[in-house]
Design a protein around this motif. Structure first.
Motif, PDB file in Angstrom:
ATOM      1  N   SER A  65     -19.726  88.016 -18.399  1.00  0.00           N
ATOM      2  CA  SER A  65     -18.880  89.184 -18.161  1.00  0.00           C
ATOM      3  C   SER A  65     -17.972  89.422 -19.358  1.00  0.00           C
ATOM      4  N   ASN A  66     -17.741  90.690 -19.629  1.00  0.00           N
ATOM      5  CA  ASN A  66     -16.775  91.044 -20.670  1.00  0.00           C
ATOM      6  C   ASN A  66     -15.444  91.315 -19.988  1.00  0.00           C
ATOM      7  N   VAL A  67     -14.411  90.642 -20.425  1.00  0.00           N
ATOM      8  CA  VAL A  67     -13.086  90.820 -19.836  1.00  0.00           C
ATOM      9  C   VAL A  67     -12.147  91.351 -20.915  1.00  0.00           C
ATOM     10  N   PHE A  68     -11.527  92.488 -20.631  1.00  0.00           N
ATOM     11  CA  PHE A  68     -10.639  93.140 -21.596  1.00  0.00           C
ATOM     12  C   PHE A  68      -9.241  93.293 -20.999  1.00  0.00           C
ATOM     13  N   GLU A  87     -11.814  89.208 -24.275  1.00  0.00           N
ATOM     14  CA  GLU A  87     -12.606  89.473 -25.479  1.00  0.00           C
ATOM     15  C   GLU A  87     -11.782  90.244 -26.503  1.00  0.00           C
ATOM     16  N   LYS A  88     -11.038  91.232 -25.997  1.00  0.00           N
ATOM     17  CA  LYS A  88     -10.127  92.017 -26.840  1.00  0.00           C
ATOM     18  C   LYS A  88      -8.970  92.461 -25.959  1.00  0.00           C
ATOM     19  N   VAL A  89      -7.841  92.694 -26.590  1.00  0.00           N
ATOM     20  CA  VAL A  89      -6.691  93.271 -25.895  1.00  0.00           C
ATOM     21  C   VAL A  89      -6.512  94.689 -26.436  1.00  0.00           C
ATOM     22  N   LEU A  90      -6.711  95.672 -25.574  1.00  0.00           N
ATOM     23  CA  LEU A  90      -6.575  97.076 -25.972  1.00  0.00           C
ATOM     24  C   LEU A  90      -5.161  97.542 -25.620  1.00  0.00           C
ATOM     25  N   VAL A  91      -4.483  98.119 -26.595  1.00  0.00           N
ATOM     26  CA  VAL A  91      -3.133  98.650 -26.371  1.00  0.00           C
ATOM     27  C   VAL A  91      -3.226 100.168 -26.472  1.00  0.00           C
ATOM     28  N   ASP A 140     -20.494  94.429 -14.860  1.00  0.00           N
ATOM     29  CA  ASP A 140     -19.619  93.265 -14.677  1.00  0.00           C
ATOM     30  C   ASP A 140     -18.377  93.294 -15.567  1.00  0.00           C
ATOM     31  N   THR A 141     -18.246  94.327 -16.397  1.00  0.00           N
ATOM     32  CA  THR A 141     -17.084  94.396 -17.298  1.00  0.00           C
ATOM     33  C   THR A 141     -15.802  94.536 -16.487  1.00  0.00           C
ATOM     34  N   ILE A 142     -14.830  93.679 -16.813  1.00  0.00           N
ATOM     35  CA  ILE A 142     -13.540  93.671 -16.108  1.00  0.00           C
ATOM     36  C   ILE A 142     -12.444  94.192 -17.041  1.00  0.00           C
ATOM     37  N   PRO A 154      -0.426  93.093 -13.311  1.00  0.00           N
ATOM     38  CA  PRO A 154      -1.659  93.827 -13.545  1.00  0.00           C
ATOM     39  C   PRO A 154      -2.305  94.398 -12.272  1.00  0.00           C
ATOM     40  N   GLN A 155      -3.118  95.435 -12.517  1.00  0.00           N
ATOM     41  CA  GLN A 155      -4.122  95.914 -11.583  1.00  0.00           C
ATOM     42  C   GLN A 155      -5.448  95.774 -12.321  1.00  0.00           C
ATOM     43  N   SER A 156      -6.424  95.161 -11.673  1.00  0.00           N
ATOM     44  CA  SER A 156      -7.659  94.829 -12.392  1.00  0.00           C
ATOM     45  C   SER A 156      -8.891  95.320 -11.639  1.00  0.00           C
ATOM     46  N   PHE A 157      -9.916  95.676 -12.416  1.00  0.00           N
ATOM     47  CA  PHE A 157     -11.068  96.366 -11.837  1.00  0.00           C
ATOM     48  C   PHE A 157     -12.367  96.043 -12.563  1.00  0.00           C
ATOM     49  N   LYS A 158     -13.460  96.222 -11.830  1.00  0.00           N
ATOM     50  CA  LYS A 158     -14.755  96.380 -12.496  1.00  0.00           C
ATOM     51  C   LYS A 158     -14.726  97.789 -13.093  1.00  0.00           C
ATOM     52  N   ALA A 159     -14.840  97.859 -14.412  1.00  0.00           N
ATOM     53  CA  ALA A 159     -14.536  99.099 -15.140  1.00  0.00           C
ATOM     54  C   ALA A 159     -15.471 100.252 -14.781  1.00  0.00           C
TER      55      ALA A 159
END
Length: 239
Positions: A4-7, A51-55, A108-110, A173-178
């Motif tokens: 899974s990719n988690v951002f 994997e990355k932190v997007l701002v 599966d991207t979170i 946070p609020q987190s989701f399957k993108a």
């Protein structure tokens, strides 16, 4: 966490108007000799699952944010600053579009979305958000309501006093399957979009499950000048 990719998605679109007459958005104000947003980004960068932190920043503040990241963040290559949207949810959609451009978007991207002005988020909260987003598809960080909640539909007289024992105060946070979040958002009517207060409401409107994650009283949102003093005190206790 493999497969899974988690951002991390740090939402820094606010103008900080409730902070009073300030020249820059509240996320750039300093606590402990560092901008609030830097304290927040550091919490994400320290977690190797991301994997990355997007701002997500207003266009006119992107360069300033990038300069701060280069100055303060130990691993600046882990952080990408991109333009936010006109609303919170448009901003989140911009982050998903960016992940898709990277070729990293799948079922599966979170995404772990978080206010840039909540610098005291803990490692446990981030870990549980990732876990429950993977298991359930969406989760929201909350704390039990400690005060009685009073409803007033006309803003003058009490219309209801809900049972406090089933009431919670939302944090992030609020987190989701993108992909799921994006598809549900794109399926909303203009009227449904107009009543959105946050991303979890997208899921709730569509009858999707949203798992509660236990927050922390210290996971405060710095909104008013008073909050800056509280944040300085909290910072003094954690160092």
């Amino acid at each position: 966490m493999k497969g899974s990719n988690v951002f991390g998605v740090v939402l820094a679109g606010g103008k900080g108007t409730r902070m009073g007459n300030v020249e820059k958005p509240k996320q750039f104000m300093e606590i402990g000799n560092k901008p609030i947003i830097i304290h927040t980004i550091e919490k994400f960068v320290m977690n190797s699952t991301f994997e990355k932190v997007l701002v997500l920043s207003p266009k006119q503040w992107i360069k300033h944010t990038e300069d701060l990241v280069r100055k303060y963040i130990v691993k600046p290559e882990c952080v990408v600053v991109i333009e936010g949207g006109n609303t919170r949810n448009e901003t989140i959609m911009n982050s998903i579009a960016y992940i898709e451009k990277l070729g990293k978007l799948n079922n599966d991207t979170i995404i772990v979305t978080h206010d840039s002005v909540r610098p005291f988020v803990t490692h446990r909260i981030l870990e549980e958000n990732i876990r429950y987003a993977m298991e359930v598809g969406a989760c929201d960080t909350v704390i039990p309501a400690t005060d009685t909640i009073v409803e007033s539909k006309d803003h003058t007289l009490i219309s209801a006093i809900p049972d406090r024992s089933v009431m919670y105060q939302g944090q992030t946070p609020q987190s989701f399957k993108a992909v799921k979040l994006r598809d549900l958002y794109n399926g909303l009517t203009a009227e449904e979009k107009s009543i959105l207060t946050d991303a979890c409401k997208i899921m709730v409107i569509k009858g999707e499950k949203v798992r509660l994650v236990e927050g922390e009283v210290s996971n405060i949102k710095i909104t008013y000048p008073y909050d800056l003093r509280v944040a300085e005190a909290l910072l003094g206790n954690t160092q």
